[in-house]
Write an enzyme that holds these catalytic residues in place. Structure first.
Site, mmCIF file in Angstrom:
data_model
loop_
_atom_site.group_PDB
_atom_site.id
_atom_site.type_symbol
_atom_site.label_atom_id
_atom_site.label_comp_id
_atom_site.label_asym_id
_atom_site.label_seq_id
_atom_site.Cartn_x
_atom_site.Cartn_y
_atom_site.Cartn_z
ATOM 1 N NE ARG A 560 -2.515 -0.528 3.585
ATOM 2 C CZ ARG A 560 -3.238 0.085 4.534
ATOM 3 N NH1 ARG A 560 -4.455 0.520 4.264
ATOM 4 N NH2 ARG A 560 -2.716 0.289 5.729
ATOM 5 C CB SER A 620 6.500 -6.449 6.970
ATOM 6 O OG SER A 620 5.716 -5.286 6.941
ATOM 7 C CG ASP A 674 4.699 -6.016 9.646
ATOM 8 O OD1 ASP A 674 4.097 -6.875 8.973
ATOM 9 O OD2 ASP A 674 5.632 -6.290 10.425
HETATM 10 C C1 0WK Z 1 -1.600 -4.867 7.648
HETATM 11 C C2 0WK Z 1 -0.429 -3.948 7.934
HETATM 12 C C3 0WK Z 1 0.815 -4.440 7.253
HETATM 13 C C4 0WK Z 1 1.075 -5.858 7.689
HETATM 14 C C5 0WK Z 1 -0.127 -6.670 7.411
HETATM 15 C C6 0WK Z 1 0.074 -8.067 7.895
HETATM 16 O O1 0WK Z 1 -0.707 -2.650 7.463
HETATM 17 O O2 0WK Z 1 1.908 -3.645 7.549
HETATM 18 O O3 0WK Z 1 2.213 -6.356 7.049
HETATM 19 O O4 0WK Z 1 -1.266 -6.165 8.042
HETATM 20 O O5 0WK Z 1 -1.037 -8.815 7.587
HETATM 21 P P1 0WK Z 1 -1.207 -9.619 6.239
HETATM 22 O O6 0WK Z 1 -1.568 -8.663 5.215
HETATM 23 O O7 0WK Z 1 0.088 -10.325 6.009
HETATM 24 O O8 0WK Z 1 -2.291 -10.578 6.519
HETATM 25 C C1 BGC Z 2 8.881 -10.864 8.982
HETATM 26 C C2 BGC Z 2 8.612 -9.767 9.991
HETATM 27 C C3 BGC Z 2 7.213 -9.265 9.860
HETATM 28 C C4 BGC Z 2 6.240 -10.420 9.914
HETATM 29 C C5 BGC Z 2 4.821 -9.980 9.767
HETATM 30 C C6 BGC Z 2 7.818 -11.915 9.070
HETATM 31 O O1 BGC Z 2 8.006 -12.845 8.062
HETATM 32 O O2 BGC Z 2 10.133 -11.439 9.201
HETATM 33 O O3 BGC Z 2 9.504 -8.734 9.819
HETATM 34 O O4 BGC Z 2 6.970 -8.391 10.891
HETATM 35 O O5 BGC Z 2 6.532 -11.359 8.908
HETATM 36 O O6 BGC Z 2 4.589 -9.405 8.567
#
Ligand code: 0WK
Ligand code: BGC
Ligand code: BGC
Length: 934
Positions: A560, A620, A674
């Site tokens: 994003r 992240s 993140d």
């Molecule tokens: C939303 C956050 C972002 C993070 C994500 C993790 O804004 O920084 O990496 O959540 O959740 P995912 O999208 O991997 O399920």
């Molecule tokens: C990364 C982290 C991150 C997490 C959640 C992991 O794979 O090593 O830096 O915070 O994923 O996104």
């Protein structure tokens, strides 16, 4: 011999009916005033006329019973349906592949006797091994004693029978045919609703009769018998029918009692919440009583019989059909006609006035034209009567009237079941096979022919074939037992497979302790699977931040770009861009050029082109930060693998990409993880938010640590946010005791084997794959999908983690779970669906508990850091798995409460993601830079 013991009624002599008169005078023979022949035939006519049932009355009974059946199927509680419609958990008619040796215990079908059988199923069509069996008479005092007495008696008979068989004492599998109305909650769990047919043992109604039998067998202690299934005798009869291609789908029993079962569409059985397949339903039509329909056909003799019965007012329909009652009805009519001087010159015998003295086989014989008058004469003499020829003929007419009505009523009820089948199968003409069992069907000369004839009359559009059950349903019970044994074996294999996923308190406390140890080592800069990376974020926002900021959010499901306007509140405008796998796993330059392309596109769309706003970069992945705007990527995770990035400062990589893209100016101020962005974002609302947690594609946590505890960062007062990178916890093998072969398969197939072990047991990128590997394993064991491995299930990542969230959602009925799985091209039965649901639950529960153990470790660390008895702290959380899974968040919270009882931990779901947090970190940095400049 219909149970060959003193008639059940004997014990009820205490209840005197109008059919009885007191003392000697009752037995006296009238000297004069016998009725004139004309009166007697009228008297006889009146009497027999009562048993005549018209077609219209039969059709009304058919319609009324059908109405009650559909009412009960819909689960309509009021008015209370006249029939129970009890699901039996038998979901299919026999496949014919069932095989094995089974013990069958039959209790209740044949009144005061039980039968034990040894049944061998060969699993080969047409190859039949004759069952061995033994019948045991149940003493009256046992039938009316305590439940323990009855089940001990049954266990004793079992041992006695098995003692005579060349069988081992171990590992016997038993099918329990228990012919009474029961609420079944599984193939081996069944609660008795109420006794019928002369049984009235105390302490059984409302109890699980399988457990009562298991306890009795245990008390007996002679054999190790596993009771794997309990079935109603009608089900055993239906399942035992061999008709080659077309199995029987209706099981009818008319023995001491009567009942029917049939294969109903599962979708129409409200209590089952199924939408596919069929389930066998025991109608329990014995309790059918509808004054409107039955009232007109109930005779005074029926009322007398009911009044004197063990269960007055109950089982009215059964008392007009069941073998336990037909003899008594005949006796009451004969006693009535004798008292009127029409029979036996008005001279009754003690037997004729004794309840239960006329048995069904008496009636069956007396009615049997082949028996002849001489036999009838003999039977009546056995009852102490001195019949004349006219008496013999009249007695036969009475027997015929009572039994004809019984067969007709039974036919009307069966026609109702056939109409229901026609209706639920939406078939104009129904072709169906009805398995019949019970000694009234088997032994009564005309019962079945009247039954069949009347059914054809009442259900002309049904082509019904009646298949007498070969052995009273023993084989059928063994068939169900074989299916139940297979399902029980499957369940054991499922439990064995899922057992390693069921973590207990000690295991979770051990994970918590190991994490604390790894945290301490990591903070001291010693070798640890937890890198405990300083983030240079020293404070959470204090609300004085102001300005417009750009933020990038890379590393989750979506990339994003955000414009964050911080005034007295925070306004966010954002756009999601995709990161194709080819870019995520291409070159670093490609990746960062793509990122800058997205930024430029966003700026253009937001009219920000040419503006150089301070930018916060949520990146992240594990980075060793040398400052707020310097982060060396240690290694990629979560499916990213862009080259030439690991070991590089990603802020520099971004700046180089900006440079490569002329005419773009961006001021990269901060790079945050993140977890940090999420903590800051939630900290803006709640200053107690000092922990950041992500459970999404990946998983990780950060928290505010005492600076004094952070080796390698100068200063020992104040705090610094530490990015734990807990995804790598256990990469040193400390979690191997918890790791399963399925985790190993997922790890080996990943692009970073041996890495991120904790993450691979918790996060969204991997849970679906763990489930898929377990399903493959269970399929290979034949537990799932009938052992058929499908191409689809062997496809990587075909089982998305979001399926877990959908499948485990409480609002989804089993049928919707099935729909999700069928979209995956999986051929499944309802049992398969339930097992897949359990696999998903086990995998997500372990993930949530491990995550909870991690949060408990962090909260306890902060509490101890501050030397507090109690700590109140908030955790900012984000991530698709945590947010979308129906139970994940509550399981995490429950585990934290269990492992860190002195910490009051509040979980705050981040609404705006970590992009806002990155902007706030940037804003704090700008504010601090501003304040140092002035
Ligand atoms: C939303 C956050 C972002 C993070 C994500 C993790 O804004 O920084 O990496 O959540 O959740 P995912 O999208 O991997 O399920
Ligand atoms: C990364 C982290 C991150 C997490 C959640 C992991 O794979 O090593 O830096 O915070 O994923 O996104
Ligand atoms: C019971 C049924 C049983 C039938 C035939 C009835 O009294 O309630 O469960 O199937 O008898 O044995």
């Amino acid at each position: 011999m219909f149970g060959g013991q003193p008639p059940l009624w004997k014990f009820m002599d205490s209840i005197r009916s109008e059919g009885l008169q007191q003392g000697e005078e009752a037995l006296s023979c009238p000297e004069e005033g016998l009725p004139r022949p004309s009166d007697s035939s009228e008297l006889v006519q009146d009497c027999l006329q009562q048993f005549k049932v018209t077609v219209a009355q039969l059709q009304q009974i058919q319609a009324s019973l059908l109405g009650s059946m559909e009412q009960a199927l819909r689960g309509q509680a009021s008015p209370v349906p006249a029939v129970r419609m009890l699901p039996t958990y038998v979901g299919s008619t026999p496949h014919g592949t069932e095989q094995g040796d089974f013990v069958v215990l039959e209790l209740g079908a044949t009144g005061a006797s039980l039968r034990v059988l040894w049944v061998t199923l060969t699993g080969i069509e047409g190859h039949r091994v004759e069952p061995r069996s033994q019948e045991f008479v149940i003493p009256q005092d046992v039938m009316l004693g305590t439940g323990q007495q009855l089940f001990d008696f049954a266990a004793h008979c079992l041992s006695e029978f098995l003692d005579a068989q060349p069988v081992s004492k171990q590992g016997l599998q038993l099918g329990f045919s228990f012919s009474f109305p029961c609420h079944q909650t599984g193939l081996d769990r069944s609660t008795l609703i109420s006794w019928t047919k002369g049984f009235r043992c105390s302490g059984v109604e409302g109890q699980d009769v399988v457990q009562l039998l298991r306890d009795a067998i245990q008390r007996q202690g002679a054999y190790n018998i596993d009771v794997v299934a309990v079935v109603n005798d009608t089900v055993g009869t239906m399942m035992g029918c061999e008709l080659g291609a077309r199995p029987c789908e209706v099981g009818l029993v008319v023995d001491t009692g009567t009942n029917v079962c049939y294969m109903e569409e599962a979708r129409d059985v409200a209590v089952l919440d199924e939408d596919r397949g069929r389930v066998c339903v025991s109608v329990e039509w014995g309790s059918f009583s509808d004054d409107g329909a039955l009232g007109p056909v109930l005779t005074t003799f029926d009322h007398t019989l009911d009044h004197e019965s063990l269960n007055p007012g109950a089982q009215r329909f059964e008392k007009m059909i069941g073998g336990l009652y037909l003899g008594e009805l005949v006796r009451l009519v004969l006693a009535h006609l004798t008292r009127r001087g029409v029979l036996f010159r008005g001279c009754p015998s003690p037997a004729l006035l004794s309840q239960g003295s006329v048995l069904l086989e008496h009636v069956a014989e007396m009615e049997d034209p082949s028996a002849g008058a001489a036999r009838v004469h003999a039977i009546l003499q056995d009852l102490g009567l001195s019949p004349e020829a006219s008496d013999v003929e009249l007695v036969q007419r009475v027997c015929a009237a009572v039994c004809t009505r019984a067969a007709q009523l039974c036919a009307a009820a069966l026609a109702a079941v056939l109409s229901r089948l026609q209706h639920s199968r939406e078939q104009q003409t129904l072709q169906v096979a009805v398995a019949t069992g019970g000694r009234v069907c088997e032994r009564h000369p005309r019962f079945c022919s009247i039954l069949q004839g009347t059914v054809m009359l009442l259900a002309p559009e049904c082509d019904v074939s009646f298949i007498p059950s070969a052995d009273g349903g023993g084989r059928g019970v063994a068939m169900v037992t074989a299916v139940a044994a297979r399902l029980a074996a499957h369940r054991r294999l499922l439990e064995e497979t899922l057992a390693p996923f069921r973590l207990n308190h000690d295991q979770l406390a051990a994970v918590q302790a190991q994490m604390r140890e790894a945290m301490a080592k990591g903070l001291r800069g010693e070798a640890s699977s937890l890198r405990m990376l300083p983030t240079y974020v020293r404070a959470t926002p204090d609300g004085s931040e102001r300005g417009d900021f750009l933020a990038l959010d890379l590393g989750g499901t979506n990339f994003r770009v955000l414009l964050v306007r911080v005034t007295t509140c925070v306004q966010i405008t954002s756009q999601i861009y995709s990161i194709p796998e080819s870019v995520a796993q291409g070159s670093g330059q490609q990746l960062f050029d793509h990122i800058v392309d997205c930024i430029v596109d966003f700026q253009q769309k937001q009219g920000l082109s040419g503006q150089s706003l301070p930018l916060g970069f949520t990146f992240s992945f594990p980075c060793k930060q040398l400052g707020l705007d310097q982060g060396i990527l240690l290694n990629w995770t979560k499916g990213f693998n862009a080259s030439d990035c690991e070991g590089q400062d990603v802020v520099s990589l971004l700046r180089e990409a900006i440079t490569r893209r002329q005419a773009v100016e961006l001021n990269v101020v901060a790079i945050v993880n993140d977890t940090v962005g999420t903590m800051m974002s939630c900290g803006y609302e709640d200053p107690r938010c000092e922990i950041g947690l992500i459970v999404g594609t990946g998983t990780n946590a950060c928290y505010m640590e005492e600076l004094r505890n952070v080796a390698g960062v100068p200063g020992d007062s104040g705090h610094m946010c530490i990015n734990m990178e807990w995804g790598a916890f256990g990469d040193d093998g400390s979690l191997d005791t918890l790791s399963t072969c399925f985790d190993a398969s997922v790890d080996q197939a990943s692009i970073n084997p041996g890495k991120q072990r904790f993450e691979k047991m918790i996060s969204g990128m991997y849970l679906g794959e763990i489930v898929r590997h377990i399903l493959l394993h269970l399929t290979s064991l034949g537990v799932l999908f009938r052992g058929q491995q499908t191409q689809r299930l062997q496809t990587r990542d075909i089982f998305k983690t979001k399926f877990l969230s959908e499948i485990e959602s409480d609002s989804l009925a089993l049928r919707q779970v099935r729909a999700i799985l069928e979209d995956l091209g999986l051929p499944l039965t309802s049992d398969d669906t339930l097992m897949v649901l359990e696999v998903c639950q086990a995998v997500s529960q372990r993930a949530a508990q491990l995550c909870g153990a991690g949060v408990a470790a962090v909260a306890e660390k902060i509490r101890e850091n501050r030397g507090l008895e109690e700590l109140a702290v908030s955790v900012g959380v984000d991530g698709t798995l945590y947010k979308l899974h129906p139970h994940f968040s509550s399981l995490v919270a429950a585990t934290v409460r269990e492992l860190a009882p002195r910490c009051a931990v509040t979980f705050l779901q981040s609404e705006d993601g970590s992009g806002k947090g990155a902007a706030l970190v940037t804003a704090v940095a700008c504010r601090l830079a501003q304040s140092t400049r002035v």
